[in-house]
Design an enzyme around this catalytic site. Sequence first.
Site, PDB file in Angstrom:
ATOM      1  N   ASP A 154       0.754  -1.158  -0.001  1.00  0.00           N
ATOM      2  CA  ASP A 154      -0.062  -0.116  -0.106  1.00  0.00           C
ATOM      3  C   ASP A 154       0.850   1.342  -0.083  1.00  0.00           C
ATOM      4  O   ASP A 154       1.777   1.584   0.988  1.00  0.00           O
ATOM      5  CB  ASP A 154      -0.964  -0.136   1.325  1.00  0.00           C
ATOM      6  CG  ASP A 154      -2.075   1.048   1.180  1.00  0.00           C
ATOM      7  OD1 ASP A 154      -1.662   2.176   0.490  1.00  0.00           O
ATOM      8  OD2 ASP A 154      -2.910   1.023   1.788  1.00  0.00           O
TER       9      ASP A 154
ATOM     10  N   HIS B  60      -3.652   0.858  -2.671  1.00  0.00           N
ATOM     11  CA  HIS B  60      -4.475   1.360  -1.811  1.00  0.00           C
ATOM     12  C   HIS B  60      -5.873   1.229  -2.247  1.00  0.00           C
ATOM     13  O   HIS B  60      -6.291   2.207  -3.320  1.00  0.00           O
ATOM     14  CB  HIS B  60      -3.982   2.900  -1.536  1.00  0.00           C
ATOM     15  CG  HIS B  60      -4.817   3.557  -0.366  1.00  0.00           C
ATOM     16  ND1 HIS B  60      -4.740   3.206   1.036  1.00  0.00           N
ATOM     17  CD2 HIS B  60      -5.963   4.385  -0.391  1.00  0.00           C
ATOM     18  CE1 HIS B  60      -5.497   4.050   1.731  1.00  0.00           C
ATOM     19  NE2 HIS B  60      -6.357   4.642   0.842  1.00  0.00           N
TER      20      HIS B  60
END
Length: 458
Positions: free
Chosen positions: A350, A381
């Site tokens: 992420d 993300h």
Amino acid sequence: MPGWGPVLAALAALVTLAVVLLLARRRRRWPEQEAHGATVPEEPLPGGCRLICKPSALAQCLLRTLRRSAAPGPRPGWWRAWPHLQTLCHFVLPPGPGPELAREILQLADDGLVALDWVVGPWARGRRTPASTSSPASPSASSSASPAVLLIIPNAWGLLTRNVLRLCRLALERGYYPVIFHRRGHHGCPLASPRLQPFGDPSDLKEAVTYIRFRHPAAPLFAVSEGSGSGLLLAYLGECGSSSYVTGAACISPVLRCREWFEAGLPWAYERGFLLLQKAKLSRYATALAETVDMAKLLCSRSLREFEERLFCQTKHLPMSWDAYWDVNDPLRDVDEAAVPVLCICSADDPVRGPPAGTLPTELFLSNPYFFLLLSRHGGHCGFLREACAPAWSHEATLDYFRAVSDFFRAEERLKGMAQRRASFLGGRRRRGTLLRREASSPSGLQEIFNWQRSYTR
């Protein structure tokens, strides 16, 4: 052949070195587990995901559900190792045709306004709509067959992303009644008072949930948040505890250590993009907010932390320090009081959450049986693309998790009722000593199902 000894020794050393490097590379893929000594299932879930949690009956039920499901994990492809590509597909690509929404404006106790967008279509062919039994436009006496309400909380910047809209459509097809919660001044919601909602202040969400329960008193309530919106959901669950009215919750790419997240900062492109979005949104309310905030300084902020500090800490009426702000707004401040199961779907790559070892508190999932971490190697993300530019697999995993929680609680209530009726039946026909001996020899399966209790968190 004495001359071959050094050659063979060198080859053995090279092979050993290659094996060590390969193992070290594999260990670096899961920094959260290596840093905290996390235990994971022996067999990975589909797609190479891992479920990190404290052992319990509910954890076993969830593992069985995810192993049978094809939802977790992406399919092989060159694009899956590009977290920025998955993230940009989520934030930048147009959402496409979204569901039909019916907006309700809810007036709060301090005369502020929040918005609830009820998803009223399109409906799956041949399926009876929830609106035929309980329309969002008019309250009605809900029955036990009322569809479950799915409360969706977007990110803290108020973006209605393509994944949120696709989650609404999929939830509608699965029989849920989705509703999107919008904070003050977000997504066209009027700003009726010179006050915005701080990062981890759940007071507005409490009133919205109370209103939803009034409109649908018999319908189960589930909640899901996206990205930085997880701070609001976790703060609500911790502050309300067993009075949250929520059956189960899920957080997709949550930001858990929020203060460290603000202080460390995002990568330059994301930091500038989100900061520009915040400034453009609040510039519309410059006149209204000028009573409490120095708008000239606010619009000159150079980082998200500086923007957050000037907006909520350096107010004209009630200034506070950065430390005092997070004392009352940290989403994990009351995490031990959360009384519903929470699934967090995260990816190890992420780029918005930051370094995994710094912002992913794996110890929370290893010590609290109410929290489960579904960790994927790839996903960016809030991306979690199964194929390039395809719907996110995290949506299916979330809805499968809600179904597993519902089935588990129904089974638990059924077994509990059976045990109570059995004890009542035997109590009238057996002496107390005989009853105690029979209870001592009861199957271990019944005992295992009751291991998952509120007292287990203490």
